[in-house]
Design a protein around this motif. Structure first.
Motif, short mmCIF file in Angstrom:
data_model
loop_
_atom_site.label_atom_id
_atom_site.label_comp_id
_atom_site.label_asym_id
_atom_site.label_seq_id
_atom_site.Cartn_x
_atom_site.Cartn_y
_atom_site.Cartn_z
N ILE A 74 0.73 -1.08 0.10
CA ILE A 74 -0.04 0.01 0.09
C ILE A 74 1.01 1.28 -0.08
O ILE A 74 0.51 2.37 -0.62
CB ILE A 74 -0.90 -0.01 1.04
CG1 ILE A 74 -1.82 -1.19 1.16
CG2 ILE A 74 -1.69 1.23 1.33
CD1 ILE A 74 -2.74 -1.42 2.47
N LEU B 106 -5.96 1.68 6.15
CA LEU B 106 -5.69 0.24 5.76
C LEU B 106 -4.41 -0.44 6.08
O LEU B 106 -4.26 -1.41 6.59
CB LEU B 106 -5.98 -0.10 4.22
CG LEU B 106 -7.42 0.27 3.96
CD1 LEU B 106 -7.69 0.44 2.36
CD2 LEU B 106 -8.57 -0.79 4.47
N PRO C 255 -0.99 -12.42 6.08
CA PRO C 255 -2.32 -11.97 5.74
C PRO C 255 -2.17 -10.50 5.50
O PRO C 255 -1.15 -9.94 5.38
CB PRO C 255 -3.12 -11.96 7.00
CG PRO C 255 -2.14 -12.14 8.11
CD PRO C 255 -1.02 -12.78 7.45
N GLY C 256 -3.21 -9.69 5.00
CA GLY C 256 -3.06 -8.42 4.32
C GLY C 256 -3.30 -8.23 3.20
O GLY C 256 -3.35 -7.05 2.85
N LEU D 299 -6.48 -6.18 2.61
CA LEU D 299 -6.35 -4.75 2.89
C LEU D 299 -5.53 -4.01 1.44
O LEU D 299 -5.89 -2.89 1.34
CB LEU D 299 -5.64 -4.59 4.17
CG LEU D 299 -6.11 -5.00 5.50
CD1 LEU D 299 -4.90 -4.89 6.50
CD2 LEU D 299 -6.93 -3.89 5.88
N MET D 300 -4.63 -4.68 1.23
CA MET D 300 -4.01 -4.33 -0.05
C MET D 300 -4.88 -3.89 -1.15
O MET D 300 -4.76 -3.01 -2.08
CB MET D 300 -2.67 -5.09 -0.28
CG MET D 300 -1.89 -4.37 -1.32
SD MET D 300 -1.11 -5.73 -2.36
CE MET D 300 -2.28 -6.36 -3.21
N VAL E 127 -8.27 -3.94 -1.17
CA VAL E 127 -9.24 -2.89 -1.01
C VAL E 127 -8.42 -1.45 -1.17
O VAL E 127 -9.02 -0.65 -1.94
CB VAL E 127 -9.75 -3.03 0.45
CG1 VAL E 127 -10.42 -1.62 0.90
CG2 VAL E 127 -10.51 -3.92 0.33
N ALA E 128 -7.09 -1.30 -0.95
CA ALA E 128 -6.44 0.11 -0.95
C ALA E 128 -6.31 0.47 -2.30
O ALA E 128 -6.65 1.70 -2.71
CB ALA E 128 -5.08 -0.03 -0.20
N TYR E 129 -5.93 -0.71 -3.03
CA TYR E 129 -5.66 -0.32 -4.50
C TYR E 129 -6.95 -0.09 -5.25
O TYR E 129 -7.14 0.74 -6.19
CB TYR E 129 -4.89 -1.33 -5.25
CG TYR E 129 -3.44 -1.10 -5.17
CD1 TYR E 129 -2.95 -1.47 -3.76
CD2 TYR E 129 -2.68 -0.72 -6.27
CE1 TYR E 129 -1.38 -1.52 -3.77
CE2 TYR E 129 -1.24 -0.67 -5.90
CZ TYR E 129 -0.80 -1.07 -4.74
OH TYR E 129 0.67 -0.71 -4.50
N ILE F 237 -9.83 1.21 -4.03
CA ILE F 237 -10.22 2.62 -3.75
C ILE F 237 -9.38 3.64 -4.21
O ILE F 237 -10.08 4.62 -4.93
CB ILE F 237 -9.84 2.95 -2.19
CG1 ILE F 237 -10.72 2.23 -1.33
CG2 ILE F 237 -9.78 4.36 -1.95
CD1 ILE F 237 -10.49 2.19 0.30
N VAL F 238 -8.02 3.52 -4.75
CA VAL F 238 -7.17 4.48 -5.48
C VAL F 238 -7.89 4.56 -6.96
O VAL F 238 -8.10 5.60 -7.41
CB VAL F 238 -5.74 4.02 -5.69
CG1 VAL F 238 -5.08 4.90 -6.75
CG2 VAL F 238 -5.25 4.00 -4.24
N TRP F 239 -7.93 3.21 -7.47
CA TRP F 239 -8.69 3.51 -8.93
C TRP F 239 -10.13 4.15 -8.99
O TRP F 239 -10.30 4.68 -9.90
CB TRP F 239 -8.66 1.89 -9.63
CG TRP F 239 -7.13 1.53 -9.81
CD1 TRP F 239 -6.43 0.46 -9.01
CD2 TRP F 239 -6.05 2.24 -10.43
NE1 TRP F 239 -5.13 0.29 -9.68
CE2 TRP F 239 -4.91 1.36 -10.34
CE3 TRP F 239 -6.11 3.26 -11.59
CZ2 TRP F 239 -3.65 1.81 -11.03
CZ3 TRP F 239 -4.73 3.64 -12.06
CH2 TRP F 239 -3.73 2.70 -12.16
N LEU G 246 -11.39 6.24 -6.80
CA LEU G 246 -11.42 7.55 -6.72
C LEU G 246 -10.88 8.25 -7.94
O LEU G 246 -11.33 9.13 -8.49
CB LEU G 246 -10.58 7.82 -5.77
CG LEU G 246 -11.22 7.70 -4.23
CD1 LEU G 246 -10.01 8.01 -2.87
CD2 LEU G 246 -12.46 8.64 -4.00
N LEU G 247 -9.96 7.71 -8.63
CA LEU G 247 -9.30 8.46 -9.90
C LEU G 247 -10.21 8.33 -11.04
O LEU G 247 -10.59 9.46 -11.60
CB LEU G 247 -7.94 7.62 -10.33
CG LEU G 247 -6.68 7.81 -9.53
CD1 LEU G 247 -5.73 7.09 -10.05
CD2 LEU G 247 -6.29 9.34 -9.48
N TYR H 86 -13.31 10.54 -10.46
CA TYR H 86 -12.85 11.97 -10.53
C TYR H 86 -13.05 12.31 -12.05
O TYR H 86 -13.42 13.36 -12.55
CB TYR H 86 -11.71 12.27 -10.11
CG TYR H 86 -11.23 13.76 -10.23
CD1 TYR H 86 -10.09 14.12 -10.92
CD2 TYR H 86 -11.99 14.83 -9.39
CE1 TYR H 86 -10.06 15.83 -11.08
CE2 TYR H 86 -11.74 16.19 -9.56
CZ TYR H 86 -10.76 16.61 -10.31
OH TYR H 86 -10.42 17.83 -10.41
#
Lengths: 234, 106
Positions: free
Chosen positions: A49, A106, B59-60, B63-64, B66-68, B70-72, B74-75, B78
């Motif tokens: 991340i 996150l 694990p994780g 999380l990763m 979901v993070a990526y 969210i980035v895409w 949002l971009l 916009y």
């Protein structure tokens, strides 16, 4: 109209080149992040991340910085093109702020076991977002008059003060937010540095593209407002 | 009222300003601790790559992802918003241009 068309034609080639370059760079960056850069020992795959979170923060600085600069120039010169720069910078900066505050928790959940903490860097970042949210809320209320534009410009300049606080908060107030990249060198392996460096360049290109696009739209909106004014007073 | 405010300010200073002895004790404790770094501080200053298959069991990943995502989201969200704004503005410009021409021709 003719002037507008000529301006667009003149810059479209540069814009297209920048777009293609940024897209290609994102492709290379993603490959480097997921294939080349190793998985971190303690955080695991969630550490990846970091490769979007940190460059997003940097792009946020670019957006908010451009907004503050445009606002300052608008207050000095009272030229609406600088006001458009302020609006474009604020919106793009706020977009990247959203990315930072969504990806950060996150990562934090994995690293600290909590979604949020009132660490100095997190708190000052939240403050920056609130200041520019106020700027955008003010500018979104119908046709902004001279008073609204000047007030919003003042807000953007005030928000600029927060940016160095975000950056130096960890060293100054001993927060728990990681500082793997410092002036004395960093705590990253070489492949991680490559992934992060490429991501920084990709996000810089993306921030410039988005500000450029938004600026173009804002200048068109100002032209429509000008035409509407002329029509009303004919 | 003024004396009440002054008394409150003095009380707050007395509560939050450390005493000289306490300051010296804190400095001694800090210098004693500076050599020993706890795991959280160590983790905050470096990232170390893992070799081998251990990465697959850590694990994780969710999380990763979901993070990526969210980035895409949002971009692209916009970009979509800007496209809508561009279209509205272009339509408005065309309409206003036509109105000005029409009113100029009357």
């Amino acid at each position: 109209m003719k002037t507008l068309g000529a301006r667009k034609a003149g810059s479209s080639t540069v814009w297209a080149l920048l777009l293609i370059g940024t897209l290609a760079l994102f492709g290379v960056t993603l490959y480097t992040i997921f294939v080349v850069a190793p998985v971190e020992q303690q955080m695991g795959i969630a550490q990846k991340i970091f490769y979007f979170h940190v460059p997003s923060a940097y792009a946020m600085y670019i957006g908010f910085g451009v907004s503050a600069l445009g606002s300052l120039m608008y207050l000095i010169k009272r030229d609406t093109k600088w006001d458009a720069v302020g609006v474009a910078g604020a919106e793009v900066g706020f977009l990247f702020w959203l990315i930072v505050v969504c990806t950060g928790p996150l990562w934090a959940r994995k690293a600290w076991g909590v979604w949020w903490t009132w660490d100095p860097r997190l708190t000052t970042t939240l403050l920056a977002g609130m200041i520019f949210a106020a700027y955008l809320a003010l500018r979104s209320m119908g046709e902004a008059g001279e008073v609204e534009k000047r007030f919003a410009a003042g807000l953007a300049i005030f928000g600029l003060i927060d940016l160095p606080l975000i950056h130096y908060s960890v060293q100054r107030w001993r927060g728990v937010h990681p500082t793997v990249i410092t002036g004395k060198g960093g705590g990253l392996e070489s492949e991680m540095y490559w992934a992060l460096g490429l991501s920084f360049v990709a996000f810089t290109g993306l921030a410039i593209l988005l500000i450029w696009m938004r600026l173009s739209v804002e200048r068109d909106r100002e032209q429509t407002a000008q035409l509407r004014f002329e029509l009303m007073h004919q | 009222m003024r004396s009440l405010i002054l008394a409150t300010a003095i009380a707050m200073m007395a509560l939050f300003l450390p005493r000289p002895n306490a300051l010296a004790q804190e400095e001694a404790a800090a210098s004693a601790d500076s050599g020993a770094e706890d795991p959280a501080e160590e983790r905050a200053a470096q990232f170390v790559g893992v070799k081998g298959a251990d990465a697959e069991r850590i694990p994780g990943g969710i999380l990763m992802l979901v993070a990526y995502a969210i980035v895409w989201l949002l971009l692209f969200g916009y970009l979509f918003r800007m496209r809508m704004l561009q279209r509205q503005t272009a339509d408005e410009l065309r309409r206003l241009g036509a109105e000005i021409k029409a009113s100029g021709g009357e």
